[in-house]
Design a protein around this motif. Structure first.
Motif, short mmCIF file in Angstrom:
data_model
loop_
_atom_site.label_atom_id
_atom_site.label_comp_id
_atom_site.label_asym_id
_atom_site.label_seq_id
_atom_site.Cartn_x
_atom_site.Cartn_y
_atom_site.Cartn_z
N MET A 22 25.91 -2.45 11.67
CA MET A 22 26.86 -3.36 12.33
C MET A 22 28.22 -2.67 12.55
O MET A 22 28.88 -2.89 13.57
N LYS A 23 28.61 -1.87 11.58
CA LYS A 23 29.87 -1.14 11.71
C LYS A 23 29.88 -0.28 12.97
O LYS A 23 30.86 -0.26 13.72
N LYS A 24 28.78 0.42 13.22
CA LYS A 24 28.69 1.29 14.38
C LYS A 24 28.79 0.48 15.67
O LYS A 24 29.45 0.89 16.64
N SER A 25 28.11 -0.67 15.74
CA SER A 25 28.13 -1.51 16.94
C SER A 25 29.55 -2.01 17.23
O SER A 25 29.98 -2.04 18.39
N VAL A 26 30.29 -2.40 16.19
CA VAL A 26 31.66 -2.86 16.37
C VAL A 26 32.54 -1.71 16.85
O VAL A 26 33.38 -1.87 17.74
N GLU A 27 32.34 -0.54 16.28
CA GLU A 27 33.13 0.63 16.69
C GLU A 27 32.90 0.98 18.15
O GLU A 27 33.85 1.31 18.88
N ILE A 28 31.66 0.88 18.62
CA ILE A 28 31.36 1.17 20.02
C ILE A 28 32.08 0.17 20.93
O ILE A 28 32.66 0.54 21.95
N LEU A 29 32.05 -1.11 20.56
CA LEU A 29 32.75 -2.13 21.34
C LEU A 29 34.25 -1.87 21.39
O LEU A 29 34.88 -1.93 22.45
N LEU A 30 34.83 -1.59 20.24
CA LEU A 30 36.27 -1.35 20.18
C LEU A 30 36.67 -0.11 20.95
O LEU A 30 37.67 -0.10 21.67
N GLN A 31 35.87 0.94 20.84
CA GLN A 31 36.19 2.18 21.56
C GLN A 31 36.12 1.98 23.07
O GLN A 31 36.93 2.53 23.81
N GLY B 296 43.41 -13.93 11.55
CA GLY B 296 43.29 -12.75 10.70
C GLY B 296 43.81 -11.53 11.42
O GLY B 296 44.11 -11.56 12.61
N SER B 297 43.92 -10.43 10.69
CA SER B 297 44.37 -9.18 11.29
C SER B 297 43.69 -8.00 10.62
O SER B 297 43.25 -8.08 9.46
N TRP B 298 43.61 -6.90 11.36
CA TRP B 298 42.91 -5.71 10.89
C TRP B 298 43.44 -4.52 11.66
O TRP B 298 43.67 -4.60 12.87
N ILE B 299 43.64 -3.40 10.99
CA ILE B 299 44.03 -2.16 11.66
C ILE B 299 42.79 -1.30 11.82
O ILE B 299 42.20 -0.84 10.83
N TYR B 300 42.35 -1.13 13.06
CA TYR B 300 41.19 -0.28 13.35
C TYR B 300 41.68 1.14 13.64
O TYR B 300 42.62 1.33 14.42
N SER B 301 41.05 2.12 13.03
CA SER B 301 41.45 3.50 13.28
C SER B 301 40.22 4.39 13.36
O SER B 301 39.21 4.16 12.69
N ASP B 302 40.31 5.39 14.24
CA ASP B 302 39.31 6.43 14.31
C ASP B 302 40.04 7.76 14.46
O ASP B 302 41.24 7.85 14.16
N GLU B 303 39.37 8.79 14.90
CA GLU B 303 39.99 10.11 14.98
C GLU B 303 41.11 10.16 16.02
O GLU B 303 42.03 10.97 15.91
N LYS B 304 41.05 9.28 17.04
CA LYS B 304 42.01 9.34 18.13
C LYS B 304 42.99 8.18 18.16
O LYS B 304 44.10 8.32 18.68
#
Length: 327
Positions: free
Chosen positions: A1-10, A74-82
């Motif tokens: 599920m984490k990967k699916s959310v990351e794809i959507l956010l990216q 709610g709130s959340w800080i999403y971060s990846d390499e970029k």
């Protein structure tokens, strides 16, 4: 599920979307993004899978996963390499118990930093920030008002004490002292402004002037030597002035404190991007048109000339020119 959310956010980040919507539709979920005020579907999935995506996002944002009907924030800080993007979430269930979720993407204040059509318009704002007084921004949701305010304040944060008061905080900035409105705890804009003045900040960022009390406190702070950056809900620069008058601020107070009124829109460019165009009136020019009531159009002559320049130089297409000519 984490990967699916990351794809959507990216994907949403790559489109510079302002929002992601999870909408229940019959036995499925539609996932849409808002890009420059236009919604587009980027994915459809089963109701089960859509619910799992929502649950994952709610869990990351410290929301009650088991609560499906009552409104939650709610709130959340999403971060990846970029990227590092602040996500503000809002969920609610319909009368059938189907849950929907909206994720507002708040990009870092540098994300759109260079996305302005005319640098001299930014210089006008930067020059105004050197002085004390009031700089008021307006424009529709998603036009980048908060980003512009933060960009201006960040350039001064090394030498000045900056405080922000917002409902809610839209951009995390560790160099500012950031206060968040909480009406249930009797922490309104006006109450927080009164408390904040005791900390002797040089610069205030006020998320929005909404009522007479907040307007009065902001004007008094500007009169006492502070720089105030704030937003007011209005459809053009002339409307900003009238809105403040309706909130009980006099012509004299506005003439004494106003540095710049700045209305902005985020306009699509031919290359598929978007840039900000401002319509601005400096304080020294207020009495020429607004106070004397010599207003013949919704927008200033400068706005129309600059928009035409963008069109004639193939920065924007004809559709955008016609759409934004009246703001």
């Amino acid at each position: 599920m984490k990967k699916s959310v990351e794809i959507l956010l990216q994907e949403a980040i790559s489109l510079k979307a302002s929002d992601i919507f999870f909408f229940p539709k019959n036995d499925r979920y539609q996932i849409k993004v808002n890009v420059l005020g236009t919604n587009r579907i980027i994915k459809e999935c089963s109701k089960e899978f859509g619910g799992q995506l929502i649950n994952y996002l709610k869990f990351q944002s410290n929301m009650a996963v088991s609560e499906k009907r009552r409104p939650q924030l709610g709130s959340w800080i999403y971060s990846d390499e970029k990227n590092e993007v602040f996500c503000r979430l809002s969920s609610v269930g319909d009368f059938l118990g189907n849950e929907s979720l909206v994720v507002r993407l708040i990009f870092p204040s540098t994300f759109f930093e260079e996305n302005y059509f005319f640098e001299e318009q930014i210089y006008t704002l930067q020059k105004a920030c050197i002085k004390n007084g009031l700089i008021v921004f307006s424009g529709p949701m998603g036009s980048g008002k908060t980003t512009t305010m933060y960009n201006l304040a960040r350039k001064l944060a090394n030498e000045k004490h900056v405080m922000s008061i917002e409902d809610p905080i839209e951009i995390y900035e560790p160099n500012f002292l950031q206060l968040q409105v909480n009406n249930k705890a009797q922490m309104s804009y006006s109450e927080l402004l009164k408390v904040a003045l005791r900390h002797h900040p040089d610069i205030f960022l006020i998320g929005e002037i909404r009522d007479n009390m907040t307007a009065k406190v902001a004007i008094n702070a500007a009169l006492s030597g502070h720089l105030i950056l704030t937003t007011v809900h209005a459809r053009n620069v002339y409307g900003v002035y009238q809105r403040l008058k309706n909130l009980g601020i006099s012509d004299e107070e506005l003439q004494q404190t106003m540095q710049v009124i700045s209305y902005q829109r985020l306009i699509p460019t031919i290359d598929g991007g978007a840039k900000v165009l401002f319509d601005q009136i400096e304080g020294k020019d207020l009495d020429k048109d607004i106070i004397q009531g010599n207003i013949q159009s919704r927008m200033t002559k400068d706005w129309r000339e600059k928009l035409e320049y963008c069109y004639l130089n193939n920065w924007i297409n004809k559709e955008s020119f016609e759409t934004f000519i009246e703001g």
